[in-house]
Design a protein around this motif. Structure first.
Motif, short mmCIF file in Angstrom:
data_model
loop_
_atom_site.label_atom_id
_atom_site.label_comp_id
_atom_site.label_asym_id
_atom_site.label_seq_id
_atom_site.Cartn_x
_atom_site.Cartn_y
_atom_site.Cartn_z
N SER A 237 0.82 -1.21 0.00
CA SER A 237 0.00 0.00 0.00
C SER A 237 0.86 1.26 0.00
O SER A 237 0.57 2.22 -0.74
CB SER A 237 -0.96 0.00 1.20
OG SER A 237 -0.24 -0.02 2.42
N LYS A 241 1.11 3.82 -3.16
CA LYS A 241 0.63 5.17 -2.88
C LYS A 241 1.68 6.19 -3.29
O LYS A 241 1.37 7.20 -3.96
CB LYS A 241 0.31 5.32 -1.40
CG LYS A 241 -0.17 6.72 -1.02
CD LYS A 241 -0.45 6.85 0.47
CE LYS A 241 -0.89 8.26 0.82
NZ LYS A 241 -1.12 8.41 2.29
N ARG A 244 2.06 6.34 -7.12
CA ARG A 244 1.00 7.16 -7.74
C ARG A 244 1.28 8.65 -7.58
O ARG A 244 1.05 9.44 -8.50
CB ARG A 244 -0.36 6.81 -7.12
CG ARG A 244 -0.87 5.42 -7.48
CD ARG A 244 -2.28 5.20 -6.95
NE ARG A 244 -2.68 3.81 -7.08
CZ ARG A 244 -2.62 2.91 -6.11
NH1 ARG A 244 -2.19 3.28 -4.90
NH2 ARG A 244 -2.98 1.67 -6.31
N GLU A 245 1.76 9.04 -6.41
CA GLU A 245 2.08 10.45 -6.18
C GLU A 245 3.17 10.91 -7.13
O GLU A 245 3.09 12.02 -7.70
CB GLU A 245 2.53 10.65 -4.73
CG GLU A 245 1.41 10.47 -3.71
CD GLU A 245 1.93 10.56 -2.28
OE1 GLU A 245 3.16 10.73 -2.10
OE2 GLU A 245 1.11 10.44 -1.35
#
Length: 289
Positions: A237, A241, A244-245
């Motif tokens: 996760s 995460k 993606r940022e």
């Protein structure tokens, strides 16, 4: 240092720490995990589910073997929640040193039969076997599966199951679930059931579905006899995460060396947190005495 699970967890059990078992579904996760456990000198288990195994293929196992043979840190390569005898055999052929056969949702006699068959085959190749009795729950967002709710392990049945099958490590169902818990789920470990199990059995015990449980509960489980803890969602996760940022901030990025490093650092951070929580930091030295 490549070894099987029985040998790895024998030391952990004797010295009352738990070895982290990280689900590795990509080369980036593999590199991040190995970088950090080498720094921390923590034993480690590199594992994957049958779906991950089918996705990455044999070449990812070879990469794990490469990493394991070039470090003084003890490494086990493990099939997590093996779904069939045939999958287990393929994992052994690929070079895994430990396998789990999960037939826990079958009637007891059928569970024993398939588990015993796996044990007989795996032990011929010096591969250790993990199994479970009782069923880990699921939050509905994990490829490892599970049931809606937890069927707790019955301690007396656990002892009989181990005797009937000859397994090397045993996964307990004491209140965890696979995946990240939604806000309305409040996990709580049944340490009282764990204590009853440790009174009945002598082989190392495994905790699945440890993501999102309170740190104090996990630490207590280690002190009360858990020798291996599975971690999948927690490292994935944070890795994705951050990835993606990075992509959102840099939509023109296309090179892996641009996209993944920040996510790998986040993965490393969680790996260190888990190693310290499980008290495995520095324990690699116990395997060279």
């Amino acid at each position: 240092m490549l070894m099987n699970m029985a040998d790895l967890l024998k030391v952990a059990k004797e010295n009352k720490f738990a070895v982290p078992a990280f689900n590795i579904g990509s080369d980036q996760l593999l590199k991040a995990v190995m970088k950090k456990v080498n720094e921390l000198q923590s034993p480690v288990i590199l594992e994957m589910s049958p779906d991950e195994f089918r996705f990455v293929g044999y070449s990812q196992i070879q990469a794990m073997i490469y990493e394991a043979t070039r470090t003084n840190v003890p490494v086990v390569i493990h099939l997590d929640h093996g779904d069939t005898y045939e999958t287990v055999v393929k994992a052994i052929q690929a070079g895994m040193t430990s396998v789990m056969i999960d037939a826990s949702r079958l009637p007891y006699e059928e569970n024993v039969a398939i588990t015993k068959k796996v044990v007989e085959t795996a032990h011929l190749a010096n591969v250790s076997v993990e199994s479970e009795l009782g069923t880990i729950g699921t939050t509905g967002n994990s490829i490892e599966g599970g049931t809606q709710g937890v069927i707790y392990t019955v301690p007396a049945e656990a002892k009989q199951f181990i005797e009937d099958t000859g397994i090397d490590t045993f996964a307990v169902a004491i209140g965890t679930a696979h995946g990240i818990y939604p806000s309305n789920m409040k996990p709580k470990l049944r340490i009282d059931i764990l204590d009853q199990i440790t009174e009945e059995v002598t082989i190392p015990l495994v905790l699945h579905g440890g993501s999102s449980n309170k740190d104090e509960e996990i630490a207590a489980a280690v002190k009360h006899g858990i020798s291996k803890i599975n971690i999948s969602s927690d490292i994935k996760s944070v890795f994705y995460k951050k990835t993606r940022e990075v992509l959102n901030a840099n939509p023109d990025y296309r090179e892996p060396l641009e996209i993944y490093p920040e996510g790998m650092k986040e993965c490393e951070r969680v790996v260190e947190e888990k190693c310290r929580l499980f008290d495995s930091v520095g324990k690699a030295s116990l395997y060279t005495k």
